[in-house]
Design an enzyme around this catalytic site. Structure first.
Site, PDB file in Angstrom:
ATOM      1  N   GLN A 141     -18.102  18.126  -1.798  1.00  0.00           N
ATOM      2  CA  GLN A 141     -18.382  19.013  -2.926  1.00  0.00           C
ATOM      3  C   GLN A 141     -17.126  19.227  -3.757  1.00  0.00           C
ATOM      4  O   GLN A 141     -16.335  20.121  -3.490  1.00  0.00           O
ATOM      5  CB  GLN A 141     -18.936  20.351  -2.432  1.00  0.00           C
ATOM      6  CG  GLN A 141     -19.385  21.206  -3.579  1.00  0.00           C
ATOM      7  CD  GLN A 141     -20.329  22.301  -3.140  1.00  0.00           C
ATOM      8  OE1 GLN A 141     -20.629  22.479  -1.972  1.00  0.00           O
ATOM      9  NE2 GLN A 141     -20.798  23.046  -4.106  1.00  0.00           N
ATOM     10  N   PHE A 142     -16.979  18.416  -4.795  1.00  0.00           N
ATOM     11  CA  PHE A 142     -15.794  18.499  -5.642  1.00  0.00           C
ATOM     12  C   PHE A 142     -15.714  19.830  -6.384  1.00  0.00           C
ATOM     13  O   PHE A 142     -14.626  20.258  -6.777  1.00  0.00           O
ATOM     14  CB  PHE A 142     -15.720  17.325  -6.623  1.00  0.00           C
ATOM     15  CG  PHE A 142     -16.596  17.473  -7.835  1.00  0.00           C
ATOM     16  CD1 PHE A 142     -16.067  17.978  -9.013  1.00  0.00           C
ATOM     17  CD2 PHE A 142     -17.933  17.117  -7.794  1.00  0.00           C
ATOM     18  CE1 PHE A 142     -16.872  18.122 -10.141  1.00  0.00           C
ATOM     19  CE2 PHE A 142     -18.734  17.249  -8.907  1.00  0.00           C
ATOM     20  CZ  PHE A 142     -18.203  17.755 -10.090  1.00  0.00           C
ATOM     21  N   THR A 143     -16.834  20.517  -6.557  1.00  0.00           N
ATOM     22  CA  THR A 143     -16.819  21.772  -7.319  1.00  0.00           C
ATOM     23  C   THR A 143     -16.019  22.869  -6.607  1.00  0.00           C
ATOM     24  O   THR A 143     -15.669  23.866  -7.232  1.00  0.00           O
ATOM     25  CB  THR A 143     -18.241  22.274  -7.630  1.00  0.00           C
ATOM     26  OG1 THR A 143     -18.945  22.489  -6.409  1.00  0.00           O
ATOM     27  CG2 THR A 143     -18.986  21.280  -8.513  1.00  0.00           C
TER      28      THR A 143
END
Length: 149
Positions: free
Chosen positions: A78-80
């Site tokens: 999850q890059f967010t």
């Protein structure tokens, strides 16, 4: 690397309506890889998370680790998690690692956890995923390798 670790009774992830990973008791881990992360960051997080003592013992105290209870891990990239919300209304993701680097370290983290004896299920890198989490407690922790060294 940054991780959101949730103690769960059950967790699953779907891609295009199909379950691609699911676990019973264990950890749902949302994992973000930062641009300057290295294998040492992945190893630190793997060791730290697998050995977190947040499962209840016979006296109801959080005293047991994922290994102690024979739990599993559902790990979702999850890059967010690297989103910077300090300025404006749209998060900036410039600190997130490039996809090829992130995928490599994500895989390295998963392999490290498996080598410690934990069953790991995963989502699908760069796919739109729907995650079902039955958080137990709730117990949710943030672990960041950049705050360790």
């Amino acid at each position: 690397m940054r991780a959101v670790v949730q103690r769960v009774n059950y967790s699953s992830v779907k891609v295009d309506g199909e379950v691609v990973g699911s676990i019973e008791q264990g950890f749902n881990v949302l994992l973000g890889v930062e641009e300057n992360d290295l294998e040492k960051d992945a190893l630190y997080l793997a060791e730290k998370i697998v050995n977190l003592r947040v499962f209840e013992d016979s006296e109801g105290k959080m005293n047991l680790s994922l290994l102690d209870v024979g739990g599993a891990m559902l790990c979702i990239s999850q890059f967010t998690l690297l989103g910077d919300c300090r300025k404006g209304r749209r998060p900036s993701f410039i600190k997130a690692a490039r996809p090829e680097e992130a995928n490599s370290l994500y895989g390295f983290f998963v392999d490290a956890v498996e080598k410690m004896g934990v069953k790991v299920e995963t989502g699908q890198f760069q796919a739109h995923m729907v995650v079902d989490i039955q958080n137990d407690g709730p117990v949710t922790l943030l672990v960041d390798s950049q705050k360790a060294f």
